[in-house]
Design a protein around this motif. Structure first.
Motif, PDB file in Angstrom:
ATOM      1  N   LEU A   1     -24.032 -71.034   4.174  1.00 23.52           N
ATOM      2  CA  LEU A   1     -23.924 -71.436   2.778  1.00 23.52           C
ATOM      3  C   LEU A   1     -23.429 -70.259   1.943  1.00 23.52           C
ATOM      4  O   LEU A   1     -23.876 -69.124   2.120  1.00 23.52           O
ATOM      5  N   HIS A   2     -22.529 -70.528   1.010  1.00 17.36           N
ATOM      6  CA  HIS A   2     -22.000 -69.474   0.154  1.00 17.36           C
ATOM      7  C   HIS A   2     -23.077 -68.993  -0.814  1.00 17.36           C
ATOM      8  O   HIS A   2     -23.755 -69.792  -1.448  1.00 17.36           O
TER       9      HIS A   2
ATOM     10  N   GLY B   1     -37.706 -68.681   9.617  1.00 18.74           N
ATOM     11  CA  GLY B   1     -38.147 -70.041   9.322  1.00 18.74           C
ATOM     12  C   GLY B   1     -38.060 -70.414   7.854  1.00 18.74           C
ATOM     13  O   GLY B   1     -37.973 -71.600   7.514  1.00 18.74           O
ATOM     14  N   LEU B   2     -38.067 -69.423   6.960  1.00 19.28           N
ATOM     15  CA  LEU B   2     -37.932 -69.664   5.522  1.00 19.28           C
ATOM     16  C   LEU B   2     -36.733 -68.886   5.023  1.00 19.28           C
ATOM     17  O   LEU B   2     -36.647 -67.666   5.197  1.00 19.28           O
ATOM     18  N   ARG B   3     -35.788 -69.585   4.407  1.00 21.07           N
ATOM     19  CA  ARG B   3     -34.575 -68.942   3.921  1.00 21.07           C
ATOM     20  C   ARG B   3     -34.358 -69.295   2.446  1.00 21.07           C
ATOM     21  O   ARG B   3     -34.291 -70.470   2.087  1.00 21.07           O
ATOM     22  N   TRP B   4     -34.286 -68.250   1.661  1.00 16.85           N
ATOM     23  CA  TRP B   4     -33.996 -68.397   0.233  1.00 16.85           C
ATOM     24  C   TRP B   4     -32.497 -68.210   0.049  1.00 16.85           C
ATOM     25  O   TRP B   4     -31.947 -67.178   0.430  1.00 16.85           O
ATOM     26  N   VAL B   5     -31.846 -69.200  -0.525  1.00 13.00           N
ATOM     27  CA  VAL B   5     -30.400 -69.137  -0.714  1.00 13.00           C
ATOM     28  C   VAL B   5     -30.076 -69.410  -2.177  1.00 13.00           C
ATOM     29  O   VAL B   5     -30.436 -70.465  -2.715  1.00 13.00           O
ATOM     30  N   CYS B   6     -29.397 -68.461  -2.811  1.00 12.56           N
ATOM     31  CA  CYS B   6     -28.939 -68.622  -4.194  1.00 12.56           C
ATOM     32  C   CYS B   6     -27.456 -68.967  -4.125  1.00 12.56           C
ATOM     33  O   CYS B   6     -26.637 -68.119  -3.757  1.00 12.56           O
ATOM     34  N   THR B   7     -27.103 -70.201  -4.445  1.00 16.13           N
ATOM     35  CA  THR B   7     -25.750 -70.667  -4.211  1.00 16.13           C
ATOM     36  C   THR B   7     -25.298 -71.673  -5.264  1.00 16.13           C
ATOM     37  O   THR B   7     -26.128 -72.439  -5.789  1.00 16.13           O
ATOM     38  N   PRO B   8     -23.993 -71.715  -5.553  1.00 14.32           N
ATOM     39  CA  PRO B   8     -23.455 -72.740  -6.444  1.00 14.32           C
ATOM     40  C   PRO B   8     -23.084 -74.017  -5.692  1.00 14.32           C
ATOM     41  O   PRO B   8     -22.560 -74.967  -6.292  1.00 14.32           O
ATOM     42  N   ALA B   9     -23.329 -74.063  -4.395  1.00  8.62           N
ATOM     43  CA  ALA B   9     -22.975 -75.237  -3.593  1.00  8.62           C
ATOM     44  C   ALA B   9     -23.670 -76.486  -4.121  1.00  8.62           C
ATOM     45  O   ALA B   9     -24.834 -76.425  -4.542  1.00  8.62           O
ATOM     46  N   PRO B  10     -23.002 -77.644  -4.113  1.00  9.85           N
ATOM     47  CA  PRO B  10     -23.622 -78.892  -4.568  1.00  9.85           C
ATOM     48  C   PRO B  10     -24.865 -79.227  -3.748  1.00  9.85           C
ATOM     49  O   PRO B  10     -24.939 -78.898  -2.557  1.00  9.85           O
TER      50      PRO B  10
END
Length: 392
Positions: A308-309, A319-328
């Motif tokens: 993910l961008h 097991g836990l991933r925090w992703v800050c993304t503009p993806a829909p």
């Protein structure tokens, strides 16, 4: 099997005080067809839509009702500040092993966390991967349901429970099943020794390495990867920790962090005051209509990088991933579903239900409906924050 405690109901509601007032408020709301929004200090107000429902504030009902250090059990009222509970435990060398987040990055906008909020949100810190989630530490609780009934579940000792342990059902319910009146928790001694190792690796290498170590008899307590750096916390007996540090150093040539630096980092990850979360919040606030979201993504630990961008911080052995993304949102859910996990919008300008409709199968939705109707047949707590029966 958990069952209603008639004596507790009679004593609790006849004695006056906050629970009696809450019961009257619930009955009144049911009669008017209104819904109530349960809230403690408000430190979790960023989770889901909190604009709907009349406020039911729990902070007036606070205090530690019992604490047995030798039994590793504490019971406190739901409105008790988390800070107060942790201070009492620290005096006896004990703590809440699941490391409940305190979310320092929103401290200026809300009050301090309460014990009821800790259980209701069901969120845990870095140590959850090795020491269990909130629900694993809940021994019992007292709840006011949507019928204004006072129910007591579980007990006050660490033992196996026959039948359904309904006290654990309250962990993560986000106030949609009733109002927590008090909570009984299992506590643990503080670790004897703690050490944190730092390694320079990319995301794929970090995920492979930490899961390799996790499969070995090493006292690994927590992990976090961000921006090319993997940090691994070890806790346990002095000899075991020292041996693990030496072995990991020989394999990866990592760096042993000074205790003040390591403690500050893990506290920042726990409370979301670390640089990653500060930057993520700034990105969400500044994005405006671009729709940047901080996602809380749960996947099998060995899952390859999601691709993910945006920026990512991975905990719990991956097991836990925090992703800050503009993806829909649809794209995020699609990627995560293919990995066999689920995604939850954790911080965004546009808020809604925490559980997306597509995330529930027909069977899961039916179970949700049955449980919610059993606790709250009139929809008094159906604010739509977690998910909504009224959304159809």
């Amino acid at each position: 099997m958990a069952e209603q405690d008639a004596n507790a109901q009679a004593e609790g509601l006849s004695a006056g005080g906050a629970p009696a007032q809450w019961a009257q408020h619930i009955q009144d709301a049911a009669g008017r067809g209104a819904c109530l929004r349960v809230r403690g200090g408000g430190s979790k107000d960023h989770l889901g839509d909190t604009a709907r429902g009349e406020l039911l504030d729990t902070r007036a009902w606070q205090g530690i009702e019992s604490y047995e250090p030798s039994e590793l059990v504490i019971r406190a009222r739901a409105g008790t500040p988390l800070r107060e509970v942790e201070a009492v435990l620290a005096e006896r060398g004990q703590h809440l092993a699941f490391e409940p987040p305190r979310y320092g990055f929103v401290a200026s906008q809300s009050g301090e966390p309460t014990l009821g909020g800790v259980v209701a949100c069901g969120l845990s810190g870095p140590g959850r991967v090795s020491r269990g989630a909130v629900r694993d530490h809940v021994l019992g609780c007292t709840v006011l349901t949507g019928r204004a009934e006072l129910l007591r579940f579980g007990g006050a000792v660490m033992k196996n429970v026959a039948g359904f342990d309904l006290s654990r059902l309250m962990a993560g319910s986000m106030g949609t099943l009733g109002v927590l009146v008090d909570v009984t928790l299992k506590v643990m001694p503080q670790p004897t020794v703690s050490a944190t190792m730092r390694f320079d690796v990319n995301e794929a290498e970090a995920l492979a390495q930490i899961n390799k170590w996790a499969a070995q008899p090493l006292p690994i307590d927590a992990s976090a990867w961000w921006d090319g750096t993997l940090l691994v916390r070890l806790r346990g007996a002095r000899v075991a920790v020292a041996s693990a540090v030496q072995g990991m150093y020989r394999e990866r040539r990592g760096e042993l962090l000074a205790p003040p630096v390591a403690d500050g980092f893990w506290q920042g990850v726990r409370d979301h005051s670390d640089e990653f979360f500060v930057r993520a919040r700034q990105a969400v606030m500044q994005a405006g209509q671009h729709g940047v979201t901080l996602w809380r993504i749960s996947v099998p630990p060995t899952t390859a990088p999601l691709g993910l961008h945006g920026e990512l911080l991975a905990e719990w052995f991956g097991g836990l991933r925090w992703v800050c993304t503009p993806a829909p949102a649809a794209a995020v859910h699609e990627v995560v579903a293919k990995a066999g996990g689920h995604a939850q919008p954790f911080l965004a300008l546009q808020t809604g239900a925490l559980v997306a409709p597509a995330a529930l199968s027909a069977v899961q939705r039916r179970l949700h409906e049955q449980v919610q109707k059993a606790f709250d047949p009139h929809g008094v707590f159906d604010t739509g924050r977690l998910w909504s029966r009224r959304a159809d």
